[in-house]
Scaffold this motif. Structure first.
Motif, PDB file in Angstrom:
ATOM      1  N   TYR A 111       0.816  -1.212   0.000  1.00 47.24           N
ATOM      2  CA  TYR A 111       0.000   0.000   0.000  1.00 47.24           C
ATOM      3  C   TYR A 111       0.852   1.266   0.000  1.00 47.24           C
ATOM      4  O   TYR A 111       0.393   2.320  -0.454  1.00 47.24           O
ATOM      5  CB  TYR A 111      -0.984  -0.012   1.180  1.00 47.24           C
ATOM      6  N   ILE A 112       2.068   1.186   0.517  1.00 48.39           N
ATOM      7  CA  ILE A 112       2.986   2.321   0.384  1.00 48.39           C
ATOM      8  C   ILE A 112       3.299   2.552  -1.091  1.00 48.39           C
ATOM      9  O   ILE A 112       3.253   3.680  -1.592  1.00 48.39           O
ATOM     10  CB  ILE A 112       4.284   2.078   1.187  1.00 48.39           C
ATOM     11  N   PHE A 113       3.616   1.465  -1.812  1.00 47.10           N
ATOM     12  CA  PHE A 113       3.867   1.574  -3.251  1.00 47.10           C
ATOM     13  C   PHE A 113       2.623   2.091  -3.978  1.00 47.10           C
ATOM     14  O   PHE A 113       2.708   2.950  -4.867  1.00 47.10           O
ATOM     15  CB  PHE A 113       4.274   0.212  -3.830  1.00 47.10           C
ATOM     16  N   SER A 115       0.379   3.997  -2.840  1.00 46.99           N
ATOM     17  CA  SER A 115       0.108   5.389  -2.493  1.00 46.99           C
ATOM     18  C   SER A 115       0.863   6.374  -3.374  1.00 46.99           C
ATOM     19  O   SER A 115       0.531   7.565  -3.407  1.00 46.99           O
ATOM     20  CB  SER A 115       0.450   5.639  -1.020  1.00 46.99           C
ATOM     21  N   PHE A 116       1.875   5.908  -4.075  1.00 40.75           N
ATOM     22  CA  PHE A 116       2.593   6.771  -5.015  1.00 40.75           C
ATOM     23  C   PHE A 116       1.824   6.929  -6.327  1.00 40.75           C
ATOM     24  O   PHE A 116       2.163   7.774  -7.156  1.00 40.75           O
ATOM     25  CB  PHE A 116       3.989   6.208  -5.307  1.00 40.75           C
ATOM     26  N   THR A 291      -8.114   4.382   3.166  1.00 44.07           N
ATOM     27  CA  THR A 291      -7.481   4.507   1.855  1.00 44.07           C
ATOM     28  C   THR A 291      -8.367   5.272   0.873  1.00 44.07           C
ATOM     29  O   THR A 291      -7.891   6.152   0.141  1.00 44.07           O
ATOM     30  CB  THR A 291      -7.164   3.111   1.276  1.00 44.07           C
ATOM     31  N   ASN A 302      -2.265  11.413  -1.130  1.00 43.26           N
ATOM     32  CA  ASN A 302      -1.178  10.476  -1.415  1.00 43.26           C
ATOM     33  C   ASN A 302      -0.037  10.629  -0.414  1.00 43.26           C
ATOM     34  O   ASN A 302       0.518   9.645   0.073  1.00 43.26           O
ATOM     35  CB  ASN A 302      -0.652  10.698  -2.830  1.00 43.26           C
ATOM     36  N   ILE A 303       0.291  11.877  -0.089  1.00 42.21           N
ATOM     37  CA  ILE A 303       1.356  12.126   0.881  1.00 42.21           C
ATOM     38  C   ILE A 303       0.968  11.584   2.260  1.00 42.21           C
ATOM     39  O   ILE A 303       1.768  10.946   2.951  1.00 42.21           O
ATOM     40  CB  ILE A 303       1.673  13.628   0.965  1.00 42.21           C
ATOM     41  N   ILE A 306       1.172   7.779   2.254  1.00 38.53           N
ATOM     42  CA  ILE A 306       2.561   7.310   2.340  1.00 38.53           C
ATOM     43  C   ILE A 306       3.064   7.424   3.778  1.00 38.53           C
ATOM     44  O   ILE A 306       3.658   6.488   4.323  1.00 38.53           O
ATOM     45  CB  ILE A 306       3.461   8.117   1.391  1.00 38.53           C
ATOM     46  N   ALA A 307       2.799   8.561   4.429  1.00 32.53           N
ATOM     47  CA  ALA A 307       3.255   8.772   5.805  1.00 32.53           C
ATOM     48  C   ALA A 307       2.578   7.794   6.764  1.00 32.53           C
ATOM     49  O   ALA A 307       3.233   7.207   7.643  1.00 32.53           O
ATOM     50  CB  ALA A 307       2.979  10.213   6.232  1.00 32.53           C
ATOM     51  N   THR A 310       3.728   4.190   6.161  1.00 33.85           N
ATOM     52  CA  THR A 310       5.118   4.071   6.599  1.00 33.85           C
ATOM     53  C   THR A 310       5.188   3.924   8.115  1.00 33.85           C
ATOM     54  O   THR A 310       5.992   3.145   8.639  1.00 33.85           O
ATOM     55  CB  THR A 310       5.935   5.297   6.147  1.00 33.85           C
TER      56      THR A 310
END
Length: 455
Positions: A111-113, A115-116, A291, A302-303, A306-307, A310
């Motif tokens: 999900y980090i990937f 989110s980009f 999400t 998106n930022i 990612i945060a 992470t």
């Protein structure tokens, strides 16, 4: 043992073990649904009154034994040493947990990937995406699991000081900073921060009249602190002599509660709450509802995604690392293996189990890859992933915590325990702790274990 934790290293490593993915969805949801700050108060009372008692007991095994959990039990038992050493193999529970826990961390990495790129735009798309991930996207899950696996085992291979302590000294403050940043954004831009404050902190003491809620709070207090699998004793074996055991334990409890509340405030600042209930709970709270809401915020979403993911990745990895160390130390002490060789042996076992768990949720023929003997008649078979989850959390962890409590309360000499704790608590407090350990904690663990099995 020359490779020892520093004082702050031990606190952060143990807090990293306690702070896991459940802090993101289980802990805050239980608070919001069960009385807000009234539940927090109940949780704190039960944690300090019962869970900390067992935590200190397991900690004393490692502190007095100064070796792996198996040999510590054997060396500390005045008789029946061969029998007691087998109790140390509850550390294998952590190995079983790690095999499916790292898969969940792999979902977070995926999900980090994600989110980009473009996030699912609504809850239905998000639900379909999450369902597809765990049931159809074998290659993605396998790759992400493998990456997490390599990170975790690399850290453990570096040892206590250079690996586990360094990881937690970097990741735990980073997790805290990420959560502070997310909280600031939630306060300034979400528009629903007051909703989150109300959901989590407004007390509803009438909820506490439900005996089942007390059992849930007691269970959460016990098993949110990594007890019953040998992690506490293993970390304590590598503890410096001048560490204040009681102060360190209270610091770990405080960090665990604080991060759980911070995650709850972040999550419920964005998740709609209707009639006192969030739009969803459990993993769906994160992978579906949150999400899709991030997706509606454009680039800022998106930022944020990612945060947030992470921060979950950090919490998950620190917990996973703590699950591998107990068996690693045993192989090193018992068979005089190098740390790398011990890691290699454990890694093969965990990796194979992990692949089985992935396959158990992967739809090849519209059915689970499962062990036929464990299928429920006339019903859908239980996935191997879920079997391990139920076995470890409902049976093995309570049994481990019960065994370690009985060992310290009835087998280790009382005066030896007082000598250990005399620098950190008075004789009166020691007697209260010892009485609770012998008569209250075992009964509480039995009740919790029975409740988990029944429900």
């Amino acid at each position: 043992m020359g490779d020892k934790f520093s004082k702050i290293g031990f606190v952060l490593a143990m807090a990293g073990s306690a702070v896991g993915l459940g802090n993101a969805w289980k802990f805050p949801t239980m608070i919001g649904n069960n009385g807000g700050s009234a539940f927090i108060l109940l949780y704190i009372i039960l944690t300090l009154g019962v869970a900390v008692v067992v935590f200190l007991a397991e900690l004393s095994i490692g502190r007095l034994g100064r070796t792996d959990i198996v040999n510590s039990l054997k060396n500390l038992a005045p008789k029946n040493q061969k029998s007691w050493r087998f109790a140390g193999f509850f550390m294998l529970t952590a190995i079983l947990i790690s095999s499916f826990y790292m898969i969940v961390i792999g979902w977070i990495l995926r999900y980090i990937f994600l989110s980009f790129d473009t996030l699912p735009q609504n809850t239905q798309d998000a639900a379909n995406k999450f369902s597809s991930l765990i049931q159809n996207e074998f290659l993605s899950v396998f790759i992400c699991f493998s990456i997490v696996f390599l990170i975790v085992f690399y850290v453990v291979s570096r040892g206590i000081k250079s690996g586990i302590e360094r990881l937690n000294i970097w990741m735990m403050p980073s997790l805290f900073i990420l959560l502070i940043g997310l909280l600031v954004y939630a306060i300034l831009a979400s528009g629903n921060f007051t909703q989150a404050l109300s959901f989590i902190f407004i007390p509803n003491f009438s909820k506490l009249l439900n005996p089942e809620l007390i059992l849930q709070a007691l269970g959460l207090a016990f098993f949110s602190m990594s007890m019953g699998v040998g992690t506490v004793a293993t970390y304590a074996a590598s503890l410096s002599d001048d560490t204040n055991l009681v102060k360190s334990t209270l610091s770990i409890v405080f960090i665990n509660i604080l991060i759980g509340i911070m995650m709850g405030l972040v999550v419920f600042s964005f998740i709609p709450i209707t009639d006192g209930q969030p739009a969803s709970d459990g993993p769906g709270l994160i992978f579906v509802s949150l999400t899709s809401l991030f997706a509606q915020m454009g680039a800022a979403g998106n930022i944020l995604a990612i945060a947030f993911f992470t921060s979950l990745l950090f919490a998950g990895i620190t917990s996973a690392v703590s699950m591998i160390e107990p068996f690693t130390l045993y192989l090193i002490d018992e068979f005089k293996l190098s740390r790398n060789r011990a890691i290699f042996i454990i890694g093969i076992f965990v990796y194979i189990l992990g692949i089985f768990c992935i396959l158990s949720h992967y739809e090849v023929t519209s059915s689970y890859f499962s062990i036929p003997a464990l299928a429920i008649s006339n019903e859908k078979p239980i996935a191997f992933f879920d079997i391990l989850d139920l076995l470890t959390s409902n049976i093995l962890m309570p049994l481990g915590a019960l065994t370690f409590s009985i060992f310290v309360g009835y087998i280790i000499k009382k005066e030896g325990l007082f000598t250990l704790f005399s620098g950190f608590m008075s004789r009166r407090w020691f007697e209260i702790w010892y009485f609770t350990l012998r008569y209250v904690a075992p009964l509480a663990i039995v009740i919790i274990g029975a409740y988990k099995i029944i429900n």
